[in-house]
Scaffold this motif. Structure first.
Motif, mmCIF file in Angstrom:
data_model
loop_
_atom_site.group_PDB
_atom_site.id
_atom_site.type_symbol
_atom_site.label_atom_id
_atom_site.label_comp_id
_atom_site.label_asym_id
_atom_site.label_seq_id
_atom_site.Cartn_x
_atom_site.Cartn_y
_atom_site.Cartn_z
ATOM 1 N N GLY A 277 68.369 117.148 -13.185
ATOM 2 C CA GLY A 277 68.061 116.318 -14.350
ATOM 3 C C GLY A 277 67.648 114.929 -13.925
ATOM 4 O O GLY A 277 66.903 114.739 -12.960
ATOM 5 N N ASP A 278 68.141 113.911 -14.673
ATOM 6 C CA ASP A 278 67.810 112.533 -14.329
ATOM 7 C C ASP A 278 68.478 112.123 -13.024
ATOM 8 O O ASP A 278 69.647 112.453 -12.769
ATOM 9 C CB ASP A 278 68.278 111.574 -15.435
ATOM 10 C CG ASP A 278 67.302 111.552 -16.598
ATOM 11 O OD1 ASP A 278 66.149 111.955 -16.390
ATOM 12 O OD2 ASP A 278 67.701 111.145 -17.693
ATOM 13 N N TRP A 310 59.038 114.404 -12.075
ATOM 14 C CA TRP A 310 58.236 113.362 -12.712
ATOM 15 C C TRP A 310 59.077 112.137 -13.027
ATOM 16 O O TRP A 310 60.307 112.157 -12.965
ATOM 17 C CB TRP A 310 57.555 113.897 -13.971
ATOM 18 C CG TRP A 310 58.475 114.379 -15.068
ATOM 19 C CD1 TRP A 310 59.026 113.644 -16.065
ATOM 20 C CD2 TRP A 310 58.938 115.706 -15.262
ATOM 21 N NE1 TRP A 310 59.799 114.406 -16.873
ATOM 22 C CE2 TRP A 310 59.756 115.700 -16.413
ATOM 23 C CE3 TRP A 310 58.735 116.917 -14.595
ATOM 24 C CZ2 TRP A 310 60.387 116.834 -16.891
ATOM 25 C CZ3 TRP A 310 59.349 118.046 -15.086
ATOM 26 C CH2 TRP A 310 60.169 118.010 -16.218
ATOM 27 N N PHE A 311 58.374 111.042 -13.339
ATOM 28 C CA PHE A 311 59.036 109.785 -13.687
ATOM 29 C C PHE A 311 59.765 109.886 -15.014
ATOM 30 O O PHE A 311 59.347 110.600 -15.923
ATOM 31 C CB PHE A 311 58.004 108.656 -13.807
ATOM 32 C CG PHE A 311 57.576 108.082 -12.495
ATOM 33 C CD1 PHE A 311 58.489 107.533 -11.627
ATOM 34 C CD2 PHE A 311 56.246 108.081 -12.134
ATOM 35 C CE1 PHE A 311 58.098 106.996 -10.419
ATOM 36 C CE2 PHE A 311 55.832 107.548 -10.939
ATOM 37 C CZ PHE A 311 56.754 107.004 -10.077
ATOM 38 N N ARG A 312 60.853 109.113 -15.142
ATOM 39 C CA ARG A 312 61.521 108.926 -16.415
ATOM 40 C C ARG A 312 61.587 107.416 -16.659
ATOM 41 O O ARG A 312 62.428 106.716 -16.100
ATOM 42 C CB ARG A 312 62.931 109.495 -16.379
ATOM 43 C CG ARG A 312 62.968 110.974 -16.091
ATOM 44 C CD ARG A 312 62.654 111.772 -17.320
ATOM 45 N NE ARG A 312 63.831 111.918 -18.164
ATOM 46 C CZ ARG A 312 63.895 112.660 -19.257
ATOM 47 N NH1 ARG A 312 62.799 113.300 -19.648
ATOM 48 N NH2 ARG A 312 65.000 112.766 -19.948
ATOM 49 N N GLY A 313 60.648 106.872 -17.421
ATOM 50 C CA GLY A 313 60.618 105.439 -17.679
ATOM 51 C C GLY A 313 59.763 104.717 -16.665
ATOM 52 O O GLY A 313 59.268 105.295 -15.697
ATOM 53 N N ARG A 321 63.379 106.100 -11.653
ATOM 54 C CA ARG A 321 64.163 107.177 -12.244
ATOM 55 C C ARG A 321 63.264 108.415 -12.310
ATOM 56 O O ARG A 321 62.140 108.349 -12.804
ATOM 57 C CB ARG A 321 64.649 106.795 -13.636
ATOM 58 C CG ARG A 321 65.634 107.803 -14.233
ATOM 59 C CD ARG A 321 66.011 107.405 -15.654
ATOM 60 N NE ARG A 321 66.714 106.142 -15.668
ATOM 61 C CZ ARG A 321 68.019 105.997 -15.471
ATOM 62 N NH1 ARG A 321 68.765 107.065 -15.220
ATOM 63 N NH2 ARG A 321 68.581 104.806 -15.531
ATOM 64 N N VAL A 322 63.760 109.520 -11.789
ATOM 65 C CA VAL A 322 62.975 110.753 -11.759
ATOM 66 C C VAL A 322 63.752 111.852 -12.465
ATOM 67 O O VAL A 322 64.978 111.778 -12.643
ATOM 68 C CB VAL A 322 62.651 111.176 -10.306
ATOM 69 C CG1 VAL A 322 61.837 110.127 -9.606
ATOM 70 C CG2 VAL A 322 63.932 111.461 -9.526
ATOM 71 N N TYR A 323 63.018 112.912 -12.843
ATOM 72 C CA TYR A 323 63.651 114.050 -13.511
ATOM 73 C C TYR A 323 63.120 115.346 -12.905
ATOM 74 O O TYR A 323 61.933 115.484 -12.616
ATOM 75 C CB TYR A 323 63.349 114.047 -15.010
ATOM 76 C CG TYR A 323 63.950 115.224 -15.729
ATOM 77 C CD1 TYR A 323 65.253 115.180 -16.183
ATOM 78 C CD2 TYR A 323 63.207 116.396 -15.901
ATOM 79 C CE1 TYR A 323 65.833 116.276 -16.820
ATOM 80 C CE2 TYR A 323 63.771 117.501 -16.536
ATOM 81 C CZ TYR A 323 65.088 117.438 -16.989
ATOM 82 O OH TYR A 323 65.648 118.523 -17.610
ATOM 83 N N SER A 324 64.014 116.276 -12.706
ATOM 84 C CA SER A 324 63.632 117.612 -12.262
ATOM 85 C C SER A 324 64.792 118.555 -12.534
ATOM 86 O O SER A 324 65.965 118.159 -12.461
ATOM 87 C CB SER A 324 63.296 117.627 -10.774
ATOM 88 O OG SER A 324 63.075 118.952 -10.340
#
Length: 344
Positions: A277-278, A310-313, A321-324
Protein backbone atom coordinates in the motif's frame (compact mmCIF):
# COMPACT_ATOMS: atom_id res chain seq x y z
CA UNK A 1 79.64 85.12 -28.63
CA UNK A 2 77.98 83.35 -31.52
CA UNK A 3 76.85 79.78 -30.79
CA UNK A 4 77.62 77.15 -33.39
CA UNK A 5 74.70 75.70 -35.33
CA UNK A 6 75.05 72.42 -33.41
CA UNK A 7 76.68 71.85 -30.09
CA UNK A 8 77.45 68.30 -28.91
CA UNK A 9 77.58 69.25 -25.26
CA UNK A 10 75.48 66.17 -24.27
CA UNK A 11 77.02 62.73 -24.54
CA UNK A 12 74.78 59.65 -24.81
CA UNK A 13 75.75 56.48 -26.65
CA UNK A 14 72.15 56.06 -27.81
CA UNK A 15 72.03 59.47 -29.58
CA UNK A 16 74.67 60.16 -32.23
CA UNK A 17 73.51 63.78 -32.85
CA UNK A 18 72.48 66.48 -30.37
CA UNK A 19 70.62 69.68 -31.40
CA UNK A 20 70.33 73.14 -29.83
CA UNK A 21 66.83 74.65 -29.54
CA UNK A 22 66.12 77.24 -32.29
CA UNK A 23 68.58 75.81 -34.75
CA UNK A 24 67.85 73.83 -37.87
CA UNK A 25 68.40 70.09 -37.90
CA UNK A 26 69.26 68.01 -40.92
CA UNK A 27 66.84 65.24 -41.79
CA UNK A 28 69.55 62.61 -42.13
CA UNK A 29 70.85 63.41 -38.63
CA UNK A 30 67.37 63.19 -37.10
CA UNK A 31 66.81 59.90 -38.91
CA UNK A 32 70.16 58.68 -37.66
CA UNK A 33 68.99 59.33 -34.10
CA UNK A 34 65.76 57.36 -34.60
CA UNK A 35 67.60 54.53 -36.31
CA UNK A 36 70.11 54.35 -33.46
CA UNK A 37 67.30 54.31 -30.90
CA UNK A 38 65.36 51.63 -32.80
CA UNK A 39 68.46 49.46 -33.10
CA UNK A 40 69.09 49.80 -29.38
CA UNK A 41 65.50 48.83 -28.54
CA UNK A 42 65.68 45.87 -30.91
CA UNK A 43 68.97 44.83 -29.39
CA UNK A 44 67.49 45.11 -25.90
CA UNK A 45 64.54 42.95 -26.92
CA UNK A 46 66.86 40.38 -28.44
CA UNK A 47 69.02 40.34 -25.31
CA UNK A 48 65.94 40.01 -23.11
CA UNK A 49 64.68 37.07 -25.17
CA UNK A 50 68.09 35.40 -25.01
CA UNK A 51 68.26 35.98 -21.26
CA UNK A 52 64.77 34.54 -20.84
CA UNK A 53 65.64 31.47 -22.90
CA UNK A 54 68.83 31.03 -20.91
CA UNK A 55 66.94 31.38 -17.62
CA UNK A 56 64.31 28.86 -18.72
CA UNK A 57 67.04 26.46 -19.79
CA UNK A 58 68.75 26.85 -16.41
CA UNK A 59 65.44 26.22 -14.59
CA UNK A 60 64.73 23.10 -16.66
CA UNK A 61 68.24 21.86 -16.02
CA UNK A 62 67.89 22.40 -12.27
CA UNK A 63 64.47 20.68 -12.23
CA UNK A 64 65.96 17.67 -14.00
CA UNK A 65 68.86 17.68 -11.56
CA UNK A 66 66.51 17.75 -8.58
CA UNK A 67 64.36 14.98 -10.05
CA UNK A 68 67.42 12.84 -10.77
CA UNK A 69 69.44 13.47 -7.63
CA UNK A 70 66.95 14.26 -4.90
CA UNK A 71 63.50 12.86 -5.72
CA UNK A 72 64.88 9.37 -6.21
CA UNK A 73 67.21 9.60 -3.22
CA UNK A 74 64.21 10.39 -1.04
CA UNK A 75 62.95 6.87 -1.80
CA UNK A 76 65.66 5.40 0.41
CA UNK A 77 63.84 6.91 3.39
CA UNK A 78 60.14 6.48 2.82
CA UNK A 79 57.15 4.90 4.46
CA UNK A 80 55.50 3.76 1.24
CA UNK A 81 57.88 1.97 -1.11
CA UNK A 82 60.26 -0.96 -0.71
CA UNK A 83 60.92 -4.32 -2.43
CA UNK A 84 60.47 -2.55 -5.78
CA UNK A 85 61.92 -2.25 -9.25
CA UNK A 86 62.39 1.48 -9.88
CA UNK A 87 63.62 1.46 -13.47
CA UNK A 88 63.99 -1.07 -16.27
CA UNK A 89 64.85 0.78 -19.51
CA UNK A 90 65.70 -2.48 -21.29
CA UNK A 91 63.13 -4.65 -19.56
CA UNK A 92 63.70 -6.63 -16.37
CA UNK A 93 64.65 -10.18 -17.38
CA UNK A 94 64.82 -12.72 -20.21
CA UNK A 95 65.10 -16.51 -20.20
CA UNK A 96 66.40 -19.22 -22.52
CA UNK A 97 66.38 -22.89 -21.60
CA UNK A 98 67.88 -23.05 -18.12
CA UNK A 99 69.36 -19.53 -18.17
CA UNK A 100 67.89 -16.38 -16.61
CA UNK A 101 69.31 -13.00 -17.68
CA UNK A 102 68.73 -9.74 -15.81
CA UNK A 103 68.91 -6.79 -18.17
CA UNK A 104 71.29 -3.83 -17.96
CA UNK A 105 69.96 -0.72 -16.21
CA UNK A 106 67.56 -2.45 -13.80
CA UNK A 107 67.36 -0.32 -10.65
CA UNK A 108 65.90 -1.86 -7.49
CA UNK A 109 64.93 -0.66 -4.01
CA UNK A 110 66.18 -3.05 -1.31
CA UNK A 111 64.83 -3.12 2.29
CA UNK A 112 67.33 -1.84 4.84
CA UNK A 113 65.48 -1.64 8.15
CA UNK A 114 63.69 1.34 9.68
CA UNK A 115 64.75 4.66 11.20
CA UNK A 116 63.88 6.05 14.64
CA UNK A 117 60.59 7.38 13.23
CA UNK A 118 59.68 3.89 11.95
CA UNK A 119 60.05 4.96 8.32
CA UNK A 120 61.46 2.36 5.97
CA UNK A 121 65.09 2.70 4.93
CA UNK A 122 66.15 1.30 1.57
CA UNK A 123 69.23 0.71 -0.56
CA UNK A 124 69.38 1.33 -4.30
CA UNK A 125 71.22 -0.96 -6.68
CA UNK A 126 71.50 -0.73 -10.48
CA UNK A 127 72.79 -3.39 -12.86
CA UNK A 128 75.60 -1.92 -14.97
CA UNK A 129 75.51 -4.83 -17.42
CA UNK A 130 73.50 -7.98 -18.09
CA UNK A 131 73.66 -10.64 -15.34
CA UNK A 132 72.98 -14.29 -16.17
CA UNK A 133 72.53 -17.44 -14.12
CA UNK A 134 72.11 -21.00 -15.40
CA UNK A 135 70.29 -23.46 -13.13
CA UNK A 136 70.95 -27.18 -13.68
CA UNK A 137 69.92 -28.99 -10.48
CA UNK A 138 66.56 -27.46 -9.60
CA UNK A 139 63.84 -29.85 -8.41
CA UNK A 140 61.01 -27.36 -7.68
CA UNK A 141 58.70 -26.16 -10.45
CA UNK A 142 57.71 -22.78 -8.92
CA UNK A 143 60.55 -20.43 -7.96
CA UNK A 144 61.46 -16.77 -7.52
CA UNK A 145 64.57 -14.93 -8.68
CA UNK A 146 66.30 -12.74 -6.08
CA UNK A 147 68.76 -9.96 -7.03
CA UNK A 148 71.04 -8.54 -4.32
CA UNK A 149 73.06 -5.34 -4.02
CA UNK A 150 76.21 -6.98 -5.42
CA UNK A 151 74.58 -8.27 -8.61
CA UNK A 152 74.28 -11.86 -7.40
CA UNK A 153 71.24 -13.93 -8.50
CA UNK A 154 69.55 -16.63 -6.44
CA UNK A 155 66.72 -18.89 -7.59
CA UNK A 156 64.59 -19.82 -4.55
CA UNK A 157 61.64 -22.25 -4.42
CA UNK A 158 58.38 -20.44 -3.68
CA UNK A 159 57.75 -22.74 -0.71
CA UNK A 160 60.87 -21.28 0.94
CA UNK A 161 59.77 -17.64 0.74
CA UNK A 162 57.91 -16.05 3.67
CA UNK A 163 56.43 -12.60 4.35
CA UNK A 164 55.54 -12.41 8.05
CA UNK A 165 56.31 -10.89 11.46
CA UNK A 166 57.18 -14.19 13.11
CA UNK A 167 60.12 -16.50 12.46
CA UNK A 168 59.33 -19.23 9.89
CA UNK A 169 59.36 -22.78 11.22
CA UNK A 170 60.95 -24.10 8.00
CA UNK A 171 64.67 -24.10 8.79
CA UNK A 172 66.61 -25.27 5.75
CA UNK A 173 69.22 -23.60 3.55
CA UNK A 174 68.08 -20.66 1.43
CA UNK A 175 64.77 -20.07 3.19
CA UNK A 176 64.11 -16.35 2.55
CA UNK A 177 62.08 -14.40 5.08
CA UNK A 178 60.91 -10.80 4.78
CA UNK A 179 60.46 -9.51 8.33
CA UNK A 180 57.70 -6.98 7.68
CA UNK A 181 57.89 -4.91 10.85
CA UNK A 182 61.69 -4.62 10.58
CA UNK A 183 61.70 -4.09 6.78
CA UNK A 184 64.51 -6.59 6.32
CA UNK A 185 65.17 -9.77 4.34
CA UNK A 186 66.82 -12.75 6.06
CA UNK A 187 67.94 -16.14 4.81
CA UNK A 188 68.65 -19.23 6.87
CA UNK A 189 72.12 -20.85 7.02
CA UNK A 190 71.69 -24.38 8.35
CA UNK A 191 75.43 -24.97 8.89
CA UNK A 192 75.42 -22.08 11.38
CA UNK A 193 71.84 -22.61 12.62
CA UNK A 194 71.03 -18.92 12.29
CA UNK A 195 69.36 -16.26 10.17
CA UNK A 196 71.57 -13.74 8.36
CA UNK A 197 70.43 -10.48 6.78
CA UNK A 198 70.46 -10.39 2.99
CA UNK A 199 70.18 -7.24 0.89
CA UNK A 200 68.10 -8.56 -1.99
CA UNK A 201 64.58 -8.54 -3.42
CA UNK A 202 62.53 -10.92 -5.61
CA UNK A 203 62.25 -9.51 -9.13
CA UNK A 204 60.70 -12.42 -11.08
CA UNK A 205 58.63 -15.57 -10.71
CA UNK A 206 59.80 -18.54 -12.77
CA UNK A 207 57.93 -21.73 -13.70
CA UNK A 208 59.99 -24.72 -14.82
CA UNK A 209 59.21 -27.70 -17.03
CA UNK A 210 59.79 -31.23 -15.76
CA UNK A 211 62.84 -31.25 -18.02
CA UNK A 212 64.34 -28.46 -15.85
CA UNK A 213 63.92 -25.82 -18.54
CA UNK A 214 61.99 -22.60 -18.02
CA UNK A 215 58.40 -22.57 -19.27
CA UNK A 216 57.42 -19.09 -18.02
CA UNK A 217 59.01 -16.04 -16.42
CA UNK A 218 56.96 -13.15 -14.98
CA UNK A 219 58.86 -10.09 -13.84
CA UNK A 220 58.07 -7.39 -11.29
CA UNK A 221 57.03 -4.25 -13.18
CA UNK A 222 58.76 -0.92 -12.45
CA UNK A 223 56.74 1.42 -10.25
CA UNK A 224 55.42 4.63 -11.82
CA UNK A 225 56.97 7.80 -10.38
CA UNK A 226 56.18 11.34 -11.50
CA UNK A 227 59.03 12.95 -13.44
CA UNK A 228 59.83 16.56 -14.26
CA UNK A 229 58.67 15.88 -17.82
CA UNK A 230 55.20 15.10 -16.41
CA UNK A 231 54.79 18.52 -14.79
CA UNK A 232 53.25 20.23 -17.83
CA UNK A 233 50.64 17.49 -18.16
CA UNK A 234 49.96 17.77 -14.43
CA UNK A 235 49.46 21.52 -14.57
CA UNK A 236 47.14 21.15 -17.59
CA UNK A 237 45.11 18.48 -15.84
CA UNK A 238 44.92 20.55 -12.67
CA UNK A 239 43.52 23.42 -14.68
CA UNK A 240 40.91 21.24 -16.41
CA UNK A 241 39.58 19.19 -13.51
CA UNK A 242 37.94 21.87 -11.33
CA UNK A 243 36.46 23.78 -14.26
CA UNK A 244 35.23 21.15 -16.69
CA UNK A 245 34.61 17.93 -14.76
CA UNK A 246 32.06 17.04 -12.13
CA UNK A 247 33.03 14.39 -9.59
CA UNK A 248 31.75 12.71 -6.45
CA UNK A 249 32.74 14.45 -3.22
CA UNK A 250 30.76 12.24 -0.82
CA UNK A 251 29.39 8.72 -1.14
CA UNK A 252 27.30 6.45 1.11
CA UNK A 253 25.99 2.91 0.76
CA UNK A 254 24.21 0.55 3.15
CA UNK A 255 22.35 -2.42 1.69
CA UNK A 256 19.82 -1.13 -0.87
CA UNK A 257 20.25 2.47 0.27
CA UNK A 258 22.88 4.77 -1.21
CA UNK A 259 23.64 8.31 -2.29
CA UNK A 260 26.38 10.17 -4.16
CA UNK A 261 26.89 13.94 -3.91
CA UNK A 262 28.76 15.65 -6.76
CA UNK A 263 30.87 18.80 -6.63
CA UNK A 264 28.19 20.71 -8.57
CA UNK A 265 25.52 19.84 -6.00
CA UNK A 266 23.97 17.11 -8.13
CA UNK A 267 22.71 14.13 -6.10
CA UNK A 268 21.77 10.56 -6.92
CA UNK A 269 20.12 8.58 -4.13
CA UNK A 270 18.28 5.26 -3.95
CA UNK A 271 16.25 3.34 -1.39
CA UNK A 272 13.95 0.39 -0.71
CA UNK A 273 10.33 0.13 0.49
CA UNK A 274 8.79 -3.16 1.60
CA UNK A 275 5.40 -2.03 2.94
CA UNK A 276 2.23 -2.93 1.05
CA UNK A 277 0.00 0.00 0.00
CA UNK A 278 1.21 3.49 0.88
CA UNK A 279 4.90 3.79 1.72
CA UNK A 280 7.01 6.86 2.50
CA UNK A 281 10.53 6.98 1.07
CA UNK A 282 12.59 9.43 3.11
CA UNK A 283 15.64 10.99 1.45
CA UNK A 284 19.09 11.07 2.97
CA UNK A 285 19.79 14.38 1.21
CA UNK A 286 17.08 17.10 0.84
CA UNK A 287 16.41 17.84 -2.85
CA UNK A 288 15.40 20.80 -4.94
CA UNK A 289 11.94 20.33 -6.51
CA UNK A 290 11.47 19.20 -9.23
CA UNK A 291 13.78 16.19 -9.46
CA UNK A 292 13.74 13.00 -11.52
CA UNK A 293 12.19 9.89 -9.95
CA UNK A 294 12.44 6.25 -11.01
CA UNK A 295 10.27 3.54 -9.40
CA UNK A 296 10.62 -0.22 -9.89
CA UNK A 297 9.61 -3.55 -8.37
CA UNK A 298 12.32 -6.16 -7.96
CA UNK A 299 11.85 -9.54 -9.64
CA UNK A 300 10.48 -12.08 -7.21
CA UNK A 301 8.76 -9.55 -4.94
CA UNK A 302 5.83 -11.01 -3.03
CA UNK A 303 2.49 -10.43 -4.81
CA UNK A 304 -0.24 -12.47 -6.46
CA UNK A 305 0.19 -10.76 -9.84
CA UNK A 306 2.19 -8.11 -11.64
CA UNK A 307 1.50 -4.67 -10.16
CA UNK A 308 2.60 -1.12 -10.82
CA UNK A 309 4.12 1.42 -8.46
CA UNK A 310 3.01 5.04 -8.57
CA UNK A 311 3.16 8.34 -6.71
CA UNK A 312 0.70 9.24 -3.97
CA UNK A 313 0.63 13.05 -3.74
CA UNK A 314 3.18 15.62 -4.76
CA UNK A 315 6.85 14.96 -4.05
CA UNK A 316 8.58 17.13 -1.43
CA UNK A 317 12.19 18.09 -0.83
CA UNK A 318 12.63 15.39 1.83
CA UNK A 319 10.45 12.41 0.80
CA UNK A 320 8.18 10.80 -1.79
CA UNK A 321 5.05 8.74 -1.10
CA UNK A 322 4.47 5.71 -3.31
CA UNK A 323 1.74 3.08 -3.57
CA UNK A 324 1.82 -0.52 -4.70
CA UNK A 325 0.01 -3.74 -3.80
CA UNK A 326 3.35 -5.56 -3.88
CA UNK A 327 4.38 -6.65 -0.39
CA UNK A 328 8.14 -6.36 -0.86
CA UNK A 329 10.77 -5.33 -3.34
CA UNK A 330 9.86 -1.73 -4.24
CA UNK A 331 12.85 0.38 -5.26
CA UNK A 332 13.04 4.14 -5.75
CA UNK A 333 15.72 6.42 -7.20
CA UNK A 334 15.80 10.22 -7.32
CA UNK A 335 18.26 12.42 -9.17
CA UNK A 336 18.69 16.19 -9.22
CA UNK A 337 20.21 19.12 -7.33
CA UNK A 338 20.46 19.04 -3.56
CA UNK A 339 18.56 21.69 -1.65
CA UNK A 340 21.67 23.57 -0.48
CA UNK A 341 24.44 22.90 -3.03
CA UNK A 342 26.52 25.80 -1.71
CA UNK A 343 27.19 23.81 1.46
CA UNK A 344 29.55 21.47 -0.40
Amino acid sequence: MILPERLNYMTNPLIPNTFVPGTKAKAQEVNANFIALAEEIQGTQSNTKEQFEQLRSEIDEKMDYVAENYAQKNLVNTNSITNSVLEAPNGVALYDGQTITIQQGVKILIPNGRDINNKMNNLEYKTEEQISKTVTNLTDIDTAVFLDNTGNLEVIPQKYIFYKNSTPSTLVDNVHWYYISENKWYKYVSSESRWIETFSIPIANVTWNTSSTISDLTTTQPINLIKSSDLQDFYTLRGVLPKDLDYVVKRYRSGWNSYAIYKSGWVKQTGYCDAKGDAVANFYIPMQVPYAVTLARLTGASTTSDVSIWFRGDPTSTYIRVYSSATTGKMWCVEGLRENPEEI
